[in-house]
Design a protein around this motif. Sequence first.
Motif, PDB file in Angstrom:
ATOM      1  N   SER A 104       0.842  -1.217   0.000  1.00 30.96           N
ATOM      2  CA  SER A 104       0.000   0.000   0.000  1.00 30.96           C
ATOM      3  C   SER A 104       0.863   1.248   0.000  1.00 30.96           C
ATOM      4  O   SER A 104       0.558   2.234  -0.671  1.00 30.96           O
ATOM      5  CB  SER A 104      -0.903   0.016   1.236  1.00 30.96           C
ATOM      6  N   ARG A 105       1.954   1.209   0.766  1.00 30.37           N
ATOM      7  CA  ARG A 105       2.859   2.363   0.834  1.00 30.37           C
ATOM      8  C   ARG A 105       3.433   2.650  -0.566  1.00 30.37           C
ATOM      9  O   ARG A 105       3.529   3.801  -0.989  1.00 30.37           O
ATOM     10  CB  ARG A 105       3.998   2.057   1.817  1.00 30.37           C
ATOM     11  N   VAL A 125       0.700   4.358  -2.683  1.00 32.53           N
ATOM     12  CA  VAL A 125       0.489   5.773  -2.340  1.00 32.53           C
ATOM     13  C   VAL A 125       1.683   6.598  -2.838  1.00 32.53           C
ATOM     14  O   VAL A 125       1.521   7.694  -3.382  1.00 32.53           O
ATOM     15  CB  VAL A 125       0.253   5.955  -0.818  1.00 32.53           C
ATOM     16  N   TYR A 176       1.433   7.183  -6.498  1.00 35.34           N
ATOM     17  CA  TYR A 176       0.389   8.168  -6.820  1.00 35.34           C
ATOM     18  C   TYR A 176       0.961   9.594  -6.898  1.00 35.34           C
ATOM     19  O   TYR A 176       0.493  10.424  -7.656  1.00 35.34           O
ATOM     20  CB  TYR A 176      -0.734   8.062  -5.776  1.00 35.34           C
ATOM     21  N   SER A 183      -7.037  10.592   2.605  1.00 37.81           N
ATOM     22  CA  SER A 183      -7.651   9.442   1.932  1.00 37.81           C
ATOM     23  C   SER A 183      -9.068   9.725   1.448  1.00 37.81           C
ATOM     24  O   SER A 183      -9.433   9.405   0.323  1.00 37.81           O
ATOM     25  CB  SER A 183      -7.648   8.253   2.904  1.00 37.81           C
ATOM     26  N   MET A 213      -6.888   3.469   1.468  1.00 35.25           N
ATOM     27  CA  MET A 213      -6.319   4.697   0.892  1.00 35.25           C
ATOM     28  C   MET A 213      -5.509   4.359  -0.364  1.00 35.25           C
ATOM     29  O   MET A 213      -5.584   5.052  -1.383  1.00 35.25           O
ATOM     30  CB  MET A 213      -5.429   5.398   1.919  1.00 35.25           C
ATOM     31  N   ALA A 214      -4.742   3.267  -0.282  1.00 36.04           N
ATOM     32  CA  ALA A 214      -3.901   2.884  -1.423  1.00 36.04           C
ATOM     33  C   ALA A 214      -4.752   2.486  -2.624  1.00 36.04           C
ATOM     34  O   ALA A 214      -4.457   2.866  -3.765  1.00 36.04           O
ATOM     35  CB  ALA A 214      -2.983   1.731  -1.024  1.00 36.04           C
ATOM     36  N   ALA A 273      -6.089   5.564  -4.132  1.00 37.95           N
ATOM     37  CA  ALA A 273      -5.050   6.296  -4.877  1.00 37.95           C
ATOM     38  C   ALA A 273      -4.813   5.644  -6.239  1.00 37.95           C
ATOM     39  O   ALA A 273      -4.644   6.326  -7.259  1.00 37.95           O
ATOM     40  CB  ALA A 273      -3.755   6.322  -4.077  1.00 37.95           C
TER      41      ALA A 273
END
Length: 388
Positions: free
Chosen positions: A49-50, A53, A56, A199, A245-246, A249
């Motif tokens: 996920s990091r 993001v 993005y 987010s 959130m990821a 994005a």
Amino acid sequence: MQVYLDNGAGKPVDPRVIEEMNRINSEVYGNPASFHSKGFDALKIIKESRAKVAAYINAEPDEIFFTSGATEANNLALIGGANRNKKRGTKIIISEVEHISIINIVKSLTRQGFSMEMCPVDQYGVVKLDELEKLVDDETLLVSIMTANGEIGTIQPIKEATEIAHKHEALFHTDATAAMGQLKLDMKELGVDMLTLSSNDLYGPKGVGALYVRKGVRVSPTMIGGGQEQGLRSGTENTAGIVGMAKAAEIASMELDEESKRLSMLRDMLIEKLLGAIPESYLNGHPSKRLPNNANIRYSFIEGEALIMSLDDEGIQVSSGSACAAKTLEPSHTLLACGLKHEEAHGSLVFTLGKNNNSEHVEYVVEKLPGIVKRLRAMSPLTPKELR
Ligand code: PMP
């Protein structure tokens, strides 16, 4: 008909994000710090996920620090950035149109020996770069200017402002909350030191955000504990929120170009039709350097709150300013900074479009609002005879 036009204050979560989060909540429940397979599963998905993001905003994964939202990311950037870099100076410069969280954080820092300067904006809310040049000096520690203003939609010249700060070796932070999902954000291109991400503004869950901190920039933690997020933000990671959130994005990067074109067209249609249909109505914010989803229009002789309630009775939800300051009933500091008088600032409506809006929604607002304005003006003693 139900027409939700307050997407700047809160967006529905994308169904694809909900699906992903439900899976994580039921299947990936281990603590990412645990030394067993359930912990490793959580750690792996947070790592992925990091990276999403980071991609993005064209940054590196280890430059992303997850937080509980934009407010916390702003706190980390300004309080953590100021405390860690005191040697550079004590002056912090923000714009006059910053979000209330930025203003209040810097005010709190003035009680700890830092000083605050406000950079003025022009009538459209654009930061005056020549004034910024005058304010930034060798005593300046940090400059924070938002990427775009969610209330009036105005987009700021962030690259140029960053260059001014860097000439004096000051750090530069930008709160990109309102720009999320609307503008391309490229960290290699912008050159900022820190950037706040949110987010929900990407149709992800609320209560999740992140701070981008450029490699080499030092920040002190504001949340002390077990040392998660490279020691910068302690507390067990919100795995489902981060994954949500990821995912949001990832979707935003794929859909940004098309969606911002579509929203800009709806926005222009809304602005043009409303200005044409209602006398004594004016656009707030910049006519072209403007977020694709934002229309902010002021109506003389009436109160924004009365308009909001009447529109809500017709199934239309809008706001009169920043949701975070809605309870104060004070005129918007952003509109005052653009040079409006108190009574002018009071009669403004903010329409923020989103994924679920279409041209029928615009037509519905254009059908309902003129009658409401006429009725409210008829009740106001300030309204001149010809408008009654
Ligand atoms: N910065 C800006 C520009 C905002 O519009 C908001 C509110 N959406 C925030 C910060 C704070 O966000 P949150 O309440 O999610 O922490």
